[in-house]
Design a protein around this motif. Structure first.
Motif, PDB file in Angstrom:
ATOM      1  N   LEU A 116       0.837  -1.203   0.000  1.00 11.02           N
ATOM      2  CA  LEU A 116       0.000   0.000   0.000  1.00 11.02           C
ATOM      3  C   LEU A 116       0.872   1.252   0.000  1.00 11.02           C
ATOM      4  CD1 LEU A 116      -2.762  -1.117   2.554  1.00 11.02           C
ATOM      5  CD2 LEU A 116      -2.912  -1.119   0.069  1.00 11.02           C
ATOM      6  N   TYR A 158      -6.976   2.974  -6.527  1.00 13.04           N
ATOM      7  CA  TYR A 158      -6.649   1.547  -6.555  1.00 13.04           C
ATOM      8  C   TYR A 158      -7.772   0.786  -5.867  1.00 13.04           C
ATOM      9  CZ  TYR A 158      -1.882   3.130  -7.553  1.00 13.04           C
ATOM     10  OH  TYR A 158      -0.795   3.727  -8.120  1.00 13.04           O
ATOM     11  N   ILE A 190      -8.305  -2.326  -3.534  1.00 15.19           N
ATOM     12  CA  ILE A 190      -7.476  -3.170  -2.663  1.00 15.19           C
ATOM     13  C   ILE A 190      -8.248  -4.427  -2.276  1.00 15.19           C
ATOM     14  CG2 ILE A 190      -6.022  -3.170  -0.591  1.00 15.19           C
ATOM     15  CD1 ILE A 190      -5.470  -0.763  -2.537  1.00 15.19           C
ATOM     16  N   ILE A 238      -4.765  -3.833  -6.445  1.00 19.26           N
ATOM     17  CA  ILE A 238      -3.620  -4.225  -5.615  1.00 19.26           C
ATOM     18  C   ILE A 238      -4.097  -5.373  -4.733  1.00 19.26           C
ATOM     19  CG2 ILE A 238      -2.100  -3.572  -3.700  1.00 19.26           C
ATOM     20  CD1 ILE A 238      -2.029  -0.769  -4.804  1.00 19.26           C
ATOM     21  N   SER A 239      -3.388  -6.503  -4.802  1.00 14.99           N
ATOM     22  CA  SER A 239      -3.777  -7.622  -3.932  1.00 14.99           C
ATOM     23  C   SER A 239      -2.560  -8.159  -3.195  1.00 14.99           C
ATOM     24  CB  SER A 239      -4.447  -8.729  -4.746  1.00 14.99           C
ATOM     25  OG  SER A 239      -3.552  -9.262  -5.697  1.00 14.99           O
TER      26      SER A 239
END
Length: 310
Positions: free
Chosen positions: A54, A257, A259, A283-284
């Motif tokens: 992050l 983004y 998440i 984003i993972s």
């Protein structure tokens, strides 16, 4: 008013484990302690890697360590006990599990003030616990901040009257429904709305199959469409991989983004990924231990900070 923020609060676990009451000290108990220490170490590693991802895109992550004295196995999920609002208000919520009530720590507020945020007012709903009523923060409530709508799937952890009181206090229009999952052949209420639904700026990811009542389902769809959200439907199977447990955040240069956890990401079809990536990158991060033992995922770990700067 913005739907997304670039700042979140996360609580680093020190006692993470499956939240269950432990037995008297004995050989097995000691063995379990070793196991729990391993579980906690794995959860910490997943937590740290997630935070790193992050921060790498410019999301401001304020990490507060949990306090060992409290013995709070679920403290990694702060969004259930607190929410931070753009007018400087903070809401504190009543929690279903008694040992989760110890997660509410005023040091967190001091930390945010130290970080330069302004706290005007604390709206405290926690006295409802004495009467057995609960409303577990942005686990129970999904906020469409721009359109001032709040979505809530009623459950033992989300009381209707309390939800309506929250909506009156914070000036949201309530959208109420019940969402179910199949457990050993029975349809039982889903414990938190945020495992079956996520609202982003231009779209909503939602498991409509969980809303058994056709009228309620139609009403939710109507509200989302009214507000110009593209509806990205997920299946119940995907929901069990935490595909509903997502949060849209801003990184550097206000880049958005979405998440989520690695298991949520992997469960999505190429078309669903395409629909999301039309609006923002994904984003993972791997949260396997946290998901398996804690029963919550990426969204639950992040308490959004919308407070004004002092």
């Amino acid at each position: 008013m913005q739907q997304t923020t670039d700042t979140i609060l996360m609580i680093r676990p020190v006692n993470f484990r499956m939240n269950e009451q432990t037995a008297v000290n004995n050989y097995f108990q000691e063995d379990l302690d070793i196991k729990n220490a391993e579980i906690n170490a794995k959860a910490q590693a997943e937590f740290d890697a997630f935070v790193q991802k992050l921060r790498a895109v410019g999301i401001n992550v304020i990490v507060e360590d949990d306090d060992k004295l409290n013995d709070t196995p679920d403290s990694i999920f702060p969004n259930n006990w607190v929410s931070f609002h753009a007018n400087g208000d903070i809401a504190k919520y009543p929690m279903f599990a008694e040992n989760r009530r110890r997660e509410r720590r005023d040091e967190v507020f001091v930390r945010l003030e130290d970080e330069g945020f302004l706290i005007e007012n604390i709206v405290d709903y926690t006295s409802a616990e004495q009467e057995g009523f609960f409303l577990e923060g942005t686990g129970s409530i999904i906020l469409d901040r721009v359109n001032r709508k709040a979505y809530c799937a009623l459950s033992p952890r989300a009381d209707e009257d309390l939800f309506i009181e929250f909506c009156e206090d914070f000036e949201y229009t309530p959208v109420i429904f019940t969402a179910y999952q199949t457990v050993e052949g029975n349809r039982l209420p889903i414990y938190h709305t945020n495992v079956m639904m996520c609202i982003a700026e231009n779209f909503a990811v939602i498991c409509l199959d969980t809303i058994d009542d056709k009228k309620e389902r139609k009403n939710v769809v109507k509200h989302l469409k009214q507000d110009g959200k593209e509806i990205i439907s997920i299946t119940e199977k995907q929901m069990h991989q935490f595909a509903g447990n997502m949060l849209q955040l801003q990184g550097e240069n206000k880049q958005l983004y979405l998440i989520m956890s690695a298991s949520a990401h992997q469960s999505l079809t190429p078309n669903q990924v395409k629909s999301i990536e039309k609006y923002c990158p994904i984003i993972s991060s791997t949260l396997e231990t946290i998901e398996t033992c804690g029963g919550g995922s990426a969204r639950c770990m992040m308490a959004e900070v919308f407070l004004p700067k002092a």
